[in-house]
Design an enzyme around this catalytic site. Structure first.
Site, PDB file in Angstrom:
ATOM      1  N   ASP A 243     -32.787   6.547 -27.239  1.00 35.75           N
ATOM      2  CA  ASP A 243     -33.197   6.895 -25.891  1.00 35.75           C
ATOM      3  C   ASP A 243     -32.963   5.707 -24.960  1.00 35.75           C
ATOM      4  OD1 ASP A 243     -34.706   7.689 -23.560  1.00 35.75           O
ATOM      5  OD2 ASP A 243     -35.592   9.214 -24.863  1.00 35.75           O
TER       6      ASP A 243
ATOM      7  N   ASP B  33     -33.176   9.142 -33.194  1.00 42.35           N
ATOM      8  CA  ASP B  33     -33.350   9.342 -31.763  1.00 42.35           C
ATOM      9  C   ASP B  33     -32.987   8.046 -31.055  1.00 42.35           C
ATOM     10  OD1 ASP B  33     -34.123  10.131 -29.248  1.00 42.35           O
ATOM     11  OD2 ASP B  33     -36.259   9.787 -29.596  1.00 42.35           O
TER      12      ASP B  33
ATOM     13  N   ASP C 174     -35.232   4.951 -32.543  1.00 44.44           N
ATOM     14  CA  ASP C 174     -36.689   5.000 -32.499  1.00 44.44           C
ATOM     15  C   ASP C 174     -37.189   5.122 -33.946  1.00 44.44           C
ATOM     16  OD1 ASP C 174     -39.338   5.780 -32.466  1.00 44.44           O
ATOM     17  OD2 ASP C 174     -39.139   6.951 -30.617  1.00 44.44           O
TER      18      ASP C 174
END
Ligand code: SF4
Ligand SMILES: [Zn+2]
Ligand SMILES: [Zn+2]
Lengths: 373, 341
Positions: free
Chosen positions: A97, A95, A281
C-alpha cells in the site's frame, strides 16, 4: 453519510454489478471459502458460504454491498463460526500500500477533513479553520505513489520467483481499488503454513533479521573470502549489488566494511532493509483467517474496482479501474486538489456546486469530500 | 517401514519392532534375566539408561557404526530394547525423557555421518529415507548441500530461537533451503527425541521379569536424584524461563544466554553446585569447564569480581528477551516480580 448519498452510491454500485458480472467471479474451490460483505452505513456480515457465480450475483443484487470479501483460507465448514470452520490451508497473499511507503509526494496530494467543523484543508496536522486535531486524512490519486507501489511489487515478484520458487502463472496481481496492490500466490508449497511460518517468510521478503555472518562478516577475524559475490543468488547476491555496485568496487568496499567493524555492519543491514526488501504489510500475510476484497468488486473508499493487472508495468489504475457510469449528477464538492479519473481532470473544487459524471462524483462522495446537491 | 540391515538396526534401534526382533533372534525377555550370557545385555541396558540420565551419550561397542562380530551388533540392539523394558518397569518420566534425548543424540551422529557418506550411496539413501519417513522432510542432494523445500524447513525451524536459523540467514533458492549434513540433522533433533520418547511411552509395560528387579531398583533410586535440582520457575522472568527450557530440551543456548542465566541464579543466591546440573543437557556439556566458568562468574576464582546479570536492554539486543506485561518498568531481570512503582 446521509441517506441521499447512500441512495446515490447504491444505485451506481448496483448498475456496476448488473453491467459487469463478467468482471466478478467466485474464486476456485468456492465452497471451501468464507465470504463476507458490508452495506453502506452498516456492519460486516461474515461466515457466508457460496456455491457458484450465480449465488454470488444473487447476493450482489439483493444486498448491493459497499464491499465484498472472500477468505484466502479453505475451510471444511466456511459458514460456521471461526473455531468450528476447520481450517485446511490458505493462499499466500501480500498487500502493498502506497500509504506505508513513506513517499515524499504524500503531502502534496493529501487533504484533511475536519471532524468538528467539516471543513476541508491542505494541512496535515490540524484543521486550519477551527484548529481541531480531530481530522481524517484523505489521499487523492498520485502517479508517483502508484509507481512506488509497483516497484515494491516487482521486488516481491523477484523474490517469490527466484528464491521461493513460486511459478509465475501461480501469481496474480490486483490493484486494490484505492492506493495499492494485492499479490496472490495460488497452489504453492506454502499453502499449509501457519501464521508463525508465514511470519518467517515475511521477514525473509522484507529483509528483516539478517545477521552480519550471513554476509561474511564475523565478530572476530573476518575473512574476505566469506563475503558474497554479485552473481550469487538470493539475498547474498542482492546485498552485493546494493553494497558493492560493481565487481571493480567490491574489493575496496570489503576492506571498508571490515575496518568499519561488526556493529556498524549490522546497522547497515538494518538500514538497507527498506531499500532491498519488499515493503509488504506483514500482518496481512501472517493472518490466515482474514477475508480479502473480492477481485472484481468495488472498493467503497473510492468506487474503483479491485481489478486484475494484466501488465503491471503499463497499468494505470485511475483509467483502468474506473467502471462506473458517465451519467452526470449535481454535487456540492469540497476538494482543494485536482485529480484525474478515466483521463479526465476534476477539481479543484472550493465548496462549490458542480455537475460531473457519476464515477467522479462517487469518488469524491466515497472520500467524504462531496454531497449530493 | 524401512527394512534395515544388521548394522543399521544397531545404529537406529528405535526403528526396529522390538518384539519381532527378539522373536527373529529366537529369544524371549525372560531369558535375559536368567541366562548368564544374556545378562551382559541387561547390564549394558542398565548402563545405557544411567549414562543418559547423566546427560551423556552412551558409548557403544560399534566403531563408526560397524562391528566386526555379529553378536556385538546383536548385543547393541538388545541393550536398547532392554533399556526400554527397564524404563517401562521403572515408570519414571524424567528417565524416559533423558534416555530419549541421549539416544536421539547418538542416532544424530550416525545420521549425520551417513548423510555425508560419499563412498557408500546406500548409507546416504537410508538416512534420507529415515528422515522422510519419520519427519516428512524430503531431502535432495545438490552439489555439496542437502536441499529441502522451504515449507518443510519452516515447520521445524520456527521452534528455534537462534537467529542463524531464520530463513533470511539461510541459503535459499528456487523454493529450497540449502543445508549441510550437520544442519539437516540438527533441524530434526527435537522431533527425533520426541519420536523416541513417544515410542517408549506408547510401548506397553511388561510385568516384572525375574532378574530385572535389581536394575529397576537402581533406576528408581537414580530417578529420585533428579528431583533435587529441578528448578521451580514460577517466579522467574520469561527470559530466564526460556533459557532454562532451551537447556532442558537439550538445545544449544548461546554463550550470552548461559551468562545471563548463571549470573541471574547466582544473584538469587543459588550455589554453583545447584546451578551446574542445569547445563548438563547442553550439546557441548563438560562438567569441569562448566564448574570453572560458574566459579569464575561467582567471583570465587581468579579476579574475585562477581559478575552481575545483564540489563533488559542488553538482553533485548541479544534476542534473549521475551517480555510480557509484568516486565513493564523493570530494567533488569532481577527486578522481575518485585513490586516497583
Ligand atoms: S523485559 Fe527484562 S525481565 Fe522481561 S523478559 Fe525481557 S529481559 Fe527478561
Ligand atoms: Zn475544523
Ligand atoms: Zn504520491
Amino acid at each position: 453519510m446521509q441517506e441521499k448519498e447512500v441512495k446515490f452510491l447504491e444505485d451506481a454500485f448496483k448498475k456496476y454489478y448488473f453491467d459487469h458480472f463478467d468482471l466478478i467471479h467466485v474464486p476456485e474451490r468456492t465452497s471451501e471459502r468464507e465470504f463476507g460483505f458490508q452495506k453502506f452505513n452498516s456492519g460486516m456480515m461474515r461466515h457466508i458460504s457460496l456455491k457458484d457465480n450465480k449465488e454470488l450475483h444473487l447476493l450482489l443484487m439483493q444486498n448491493i454491498p459497499s464491499d465484498v470479501y472472500c477468505s484466502n483460507a479453505y475451510y471444511s465448514f466456511p459458514n460456521l463460526s471461526m473455531n468450528e470452520k476447520d481450517w485446511k490451508e490458505a493462499d499466500l497473499i501480500f498487500d502493498i500500500d502506497a500509504k506505508d511507503l513513506q513517499l515524499d509526494c504524500r503531502l502534496s496530494h493529501s487533504i484533511t477533513k475536519c471532524n468538528e467543523c467539516n471543513q476541508v484543508s491542505n494541512s496535515n496536522h490540524q484543521c486550519l479553520h477551527c484548529n481541531s486535531k480531530k481530522i481524517e486524512i484523505k489521499s487523492l490519486p498520485c502517479k508517483n505513489c502508484i509507481e512506488g507501489s509497483k516497484k515494491e511489487v516487482f521486488k516481491l515478484l523477484n523474490i517469490l520467483i527466484e528464491d521461493l520458487g513460486v511459478e509465475k502463472n501461480n501469481i496474480k496481481i490486483y490493484f486494490s481499488g484505492n492506493e495499492g496492490f494485492h499479490v496472490y500466490v495460488y497452489n504453492s508449497q506454502f499453502l499449509t503454513l501457519g501464521s508463525r511460518e508465514r511470519s518467517e517468510l515475511v521477514d525473509y521478503i522484507m529483509f528483516r533479521g539478517a545477521i552480519p555472518e550471513t554476509f561474511g562478516m564475523k565478530k572476530l577475524k573476518p575473512q574476505r573470502s566469506l563475503f558474497p559475490d554479485l552473481e550469487e543468488r538470493g539475498w547474498r547476491g542482492r546485498f552485493s549489488k546494493e553494497i558493492f555496485g560493481s565487481k571493480s568496487k567490491r574489493s575496496k568496499i570489503i576492506s571498508e566494511l571490515i575496518s568499519g567493524g561488526y556493529s556498524k555492519f549490522h546497522k547497515n543491514l538494518e538500514n538497507i532493509s527498506t531499500i532491498i526488501g519488499a515493503q509488504i504489510d506483514p500482518n496481512v500475510t501472517m493472518d490466515i483467517h482474514r477475508i480479502f476484497r473480492l477481485p472484481g468488486s468495488l472498493n467503497s473508499k473510492s468506487g474503483l474496482t479491485k481489478i486484475f493487472c494484466k501488465d503491471l508495468k503499463s497499468f494505470d489504475p485511475y483509467s483502468e479501474s474506473s467502471f462506473l457510469n458517465e451519467n452526470t449528477v449535481e454535487i456540492q464538492a469540497s476538494c482543494p486538489i485536482e485529480f484525474k479519473l478515466k483521463n479526465k481532470k476534476f477539481g479543484p473544487f472550493n465548496n462549490e456546486i458542480v455537475t460531473i459524471p457519476t464515477y467522479g462524483a462517487v469518488y469524491m462522495i466515497c472520500k467524504n469530500l462531496a454531497t449530493i446537491a | 517401514m524401512i527394512t534395515l540391515g544388521k548394522d543399521e538396526i544397531a545404529k537406529y534401534p528405535f526403528l526396529a519392532d522390538a518384539g519381532q526382533y527378539l522373536k527373529d533372534k529366537g529369544f524371549s525377555l525372560d531369558q535375559f534375566g536368567i541366562d548368564p550370557d544374556l545378562k551382559i545385555s541387561l547390564e549394558k541396558a542398565l548402563s545405557r539408561v544411567q549414562v543418559s540420565a547423566d546427560g551423556k551419550i552412551y558409548k557403544s561397542d560399534l566403531i563408526d557404526g560397524e562391528a566386526s562380530k555379529d553378536y556385538v551388533l546383536e548385543r547393541e540392539v538388545f541393550s536398547f530394547l532392554l533399556a526400554i523394558v527397564l524404563l517401562k518397569l521403572t515408570g519414571m518420566n524424567t528417565l524416559i525423557k533423558r534416555f530419549a534425548l541421549a539416544e536421539a543424540r547418538r542416532a544424530e551422529k550416525y545420521l549425520e555421518k551417513d548423510l555425508a557418506n560419499i563412498t557408500d550411496e546406500s548409507k546416504k539413501e537410508l538416512a534420507i529415507r529415515i528422515i522422510d519417513d519419520l519427519f516428512s522432510i524430503q531431502i535432495k542432494k545438490q552439489d555439496d548441500y542437502f536441499i529441502i523445500p522451504i515449507s518443510n524447513y519452516l515447520k521445524h525451524s520456527v521452534n528455534f530461537h537462534e537467529r542463524e536459523w531464520k530463513l533470511i540467514n539461510r541459503r535459499v533458492g528456487n523454493g529450497f533451503v540449502f543445508l549441510t549434513p550437520h544442519e539437516t540433522v540438527r533441524l530434526i533433533r527435537k522431533e527425533l527425541s520426541s519420536y523416541i520418547s513417544s515410542k517408549i511411552i506408547n510401548a506397553k509395560t511388561p510385568s516384572m521379569i525375574s532378574g530385572f528387579e535389581e536394575p529397576v531398583k537402581q533406576l528408581i533410586s537414580l530417578s529420585k536424584k533428579f528431583v533435587t535440582y529441578s528448578v521451580t520457575t514460577g517466579e522467574y522472568p520469561p527470559c530466564i524461563k526460556h533459557a532454562i527450557e532451551v537447556l532442558e530440551k537439550g538445545e544449544n543456548l548461546p554463550h550470552s544466554g548461559r551468562f545471563m542465566l548463571a549470573t541471574f541464579l547466582l544473584s538469587r543466591n543459588q550455589s554453583v553446585e545447584q546451578i551446574a546440573p542445569l547445563f548438563k543437557n547442553a550439546p557441548d556439556y563438560n562438567e569441569r569447564v562448566t564448574l570453572y566458568q560458574l566459579n569464575h562468574l561467582a567471583g570465587a576464582s581468579g579476579s574475585g569480581t562477581q559478575y552481575s546479570c545483564p540489563s533488559c536492554e542488553k538482553l533485548k539486543t541479544q534476542n534473549l528477551c521475551f517480555a510480557i506485561p509484568e516486565c513493564d518498568n523493570i530494567f533488569n531481570p532481577l527486578q522481575f516480580g518485585k513490586k516497583r512503582k
